[in-house]
Design a protein around this motif. Sequence first.
Motif, PDB file in Angstrom:
ATOM      1  N   PHE A 179       0.857  -1.189   0.000  1.00 56.29           N
ATOM      2  CA  PHE A 179       0.000   0.000   0.000  1.00 56.29           C
ATOM      3  C   PHE A 179       0.889   1.233   0.000  1.00 56.29           C
ATOM      4  O   PHE A 179       1.764   1.387   0.860  1.00 56.29           O
ATOM      5  N   ASP A 180       0.657   2.135  -0.941  1.00 58.49           N
ATOM      6  CA  ASP A 180       1.435   3.364  -1.073  1.00 58.49           C
ATOM      7  C   ASP A 180       0.779   4.469  -0.241  1.00 58.49           C
ATOM      8  O   ASP A 180      -0.292   4.967  -0.590  1.00 58.49           O
ATOM      9  N   VAL A 181       1.412   4.824   0.853  1.00 58.86           N
ATOM     10  CA  VAL A 181       0.857   5.820   1.774  1.00 58.86           C
ATOM     11  C   VAL A 181       0.936   7.231   1.185  1.00 58.86           C
ATOM     12  O   VAL A 181       0.189   8.117   1.597  1.00 58.86           O
ATOM     13  N   LYS A 182       1.796   7.439   0.169  1.00 59.85           N
ATOM     14  CA  LYS A 182       1.890   8.762  -0.457  1.00 59.85           C
ATOM     15  C   LYS A 182       0.534   9.216  -1.004  1.00 59.85           C
ATOM     16  O   LYS A 182       0.228  10.403  -0.995  1.00 59.85           O
ATOM     17  N   GLU A 183      -0.266   8.267  -1.453  1.00 58.41           N
ATOM     18  CA  GLU A 183      -1.598   8.603  -1.957  1.00 58.41           C
ATOM     19  C   GLU A 183      -2.451   9.252  -0.865  1.00 58.41           C
ATOM     20  O   GLU A 183      -3.262  10.129  -1.140  1.00 58.41           O
ATOM     21  N   MET A 184      -2.244   8.808   0.370  1.00 58.11           N
ATOM     22  CA  MET A 184      -3.003   9.379   1.488  1.00 58.11           C
ATOM     23  C   MET A 184      -2.548  10.818   1.766  1.00 58.11           C
ATOM     24  O   MET A 184      -3.360  11.670   2.110  1.00 58.11           O
ATOM     25  N   ILE A 185      -1.263  11.082   1.612  1.00 56.91           N
ATOM     26  CA  ILE A 185      -0.734  12.430   1.831  1.00 56.91           C
ATOM     27  C   ILE A 185      -1.347  13.386   0.820  1.00 56.91           C
ATOM     28  O   ILE A 185      -1.745  14.502   1.162  1.00 56.91           O
ATOM     29  N   ASN A 186      -1.442  12.956  -0.426  1.00 58.44           N
ATOM     30  CA  ASN A 186      -2.017  13.807  -1.474  1.00 58.44           C
ATOM     31  C   ASN A 186      -3.501  14.056  -1.241  1.00 58.44           C
ATOM     32  O   ASN A 186      -4.020  15.122  -1.562  1.00 58.44           O
ATOM     33  N   LYS A 187      -4.180  13.077  -0.683  1.00 57.30           N
ATOM     34  CA  LYS A 187      -5.622  13.170  -0.483  1.00 57.30           C
ATOM     35  C   LYS A 187      -5.992  13.828   0.854  1.00 57.30           C
ATOM     36  O   LYS A 187      -6.965  14.584   0.929  1.00 57.30           O
ATOM     37  N   TYR A 188      -5.224  13.529   1.896  1.00 60.94           N
ATOM     38  CA  TYR A 188      -5.520  14.001   3.250  1.00 60.94           C
ATOM     39  C   TYR A 188      -4.262  14.632   3.850  1.00 60.94           C
ATOM     40  O   TYR A 188      -3.351  13.902   4.270  1.00 60.94           O
ATOM     41  N   PRO A 189      -4.204  15.947   3.925  1.00 64.66           N
ATOM     42  CA  PRO A 189      -2.997  16.642   4.403  1.00 64.66           C
ATOM     43  C   PRO A 189      -2.501  16.186   5.789  1.00 64.66           C
ATOM     44  O   PRO A 189      -1.308  16.250   6.052  1.00 64.66           O
ATOM     45  N   VAL A 190      -3.375  15.685   6.644  1.00 60.26           N
ATOM     46  CA  VAL A 190      -2.942  15.249   7.974  1.00 60.26           C
ATOM     47  C   VAL A 190      -1.890  14.131   7.879  1.00 60.26           C
ATOM     48  O   VAL A 190      -1.041  13.990   8.743  1.00 60.26           O
ATOM     49  N   PHE A 191      -1.929  13.370   6.783  1.00 61.82           N
ATOM     50  CA  PHE A 191      -0.970  12.280   6.596  1.00 61.82           C
ATOM     51  C   PHE A 191       0.438  12.776   6.258  1.00 61.82           C
ATOM     52  O   PHE A 191       1.384  12.002   6.247  1.00 61.82           O
ATOM     53  N   LYS A 192       0.582  14.094   6.002  1.00 62.35           N
ATOM     54  CA  LYS A 192       1.898  14.676   5.718  1.00 62.35           C
ATOM     55  C   LYS A 192       2.868  14.420   6.872  1.00 62.35           C
ATOM     56  O   LYS A 192       4.076  14.325   6.669  1.00 62.35           O
ATOM     57  N   GLN A 193       2.337  14.242   8.079  1.00 66.41           N
ATOM     58  CA  GLN A 193       3.169  13.937   9.253  1.00 66.41           C
ATOM     59  C   GLN A 193       4.033  12.694   9.019  1.00 66.41           C
ATOM     60  O   GLN A 193       5.099  12.553   9.607  1.00 66.41           O
ATOM     61  N   LEU A 194       3.558  11.807   8.164  1.00 60.73           N
ATOM     62  CA  LEU A 194       4.264  10.542   7.946  1.00 60.73           C
ATOM     63  C   LEU A 194       5.535  10.704   7.122  1.00 60.73           C
ATOM     64  O   LEU A 194       6.288   9.743   6.956  1.00 60.73           O
ATOM     65  N   GLU A 195       5.790  11.922   6.635  1.00 58.06           N
ATOM     66  CA  GLU A 195       7.067  12.169   5.975  1.00 58.06           C
ATOM     67  C   GLU A 195       8.209  12.098   6.985  1.00 58.06           C
ATOM     68  O   GLU A 195       9.360  11.954   6.611  1.00 58.06           O
TER      69      GLU A 195
END
Length: 152
Positions: free
Chosen positions: A28-44
């Motif tokens: 599962f590519d979590v980058k897709e979640m970052i693009n869709k949901y800004p809160v996932f940017k923390q996972l960088e």
Amino acid sequence: MHRVITKIEPKDNMIIIATFADGEVVSFDVKEMINKYPVFKQLENRKLFDSVSIDGVGYGISWNDELDLSSEGIYAKGKHIDKVDPNIKLIVGQAIAEAREEKGMSQRDLSYASGVMQADISKIEKGKGNPTLTTLQKIAKSLGRTVASLML
């Protein structure tokens, strides 16, 4: 049917590898979640990304109180990359949990009905118990099922 994650591995390039109780292995590519949901940017933050863990009995994964993904979403939207031998204890545990939920029973209710300690039911549902056939028969009977139906 709930998909149960039994193993989760963070990989490079914000990929997670999830192994499910049925033996399916999904990327599962979590980058897709970052693009869709800004809160996932923390996972960088790699340290946070690597801290991923399985929730409860495996119905999802999480990093913190704000960041989580359901097992169903990972299974449906991820890339199926392998199939390993499923763990029979996890399959039976998942079937018991699902049958219990369908009946609207808590683990405590099932414990009372079957005479099996609630702590043991919890372990069995997580795939960490090693129940005897007699224990499985008590649980199955309390759920209106047969042991064989829990293994299909």
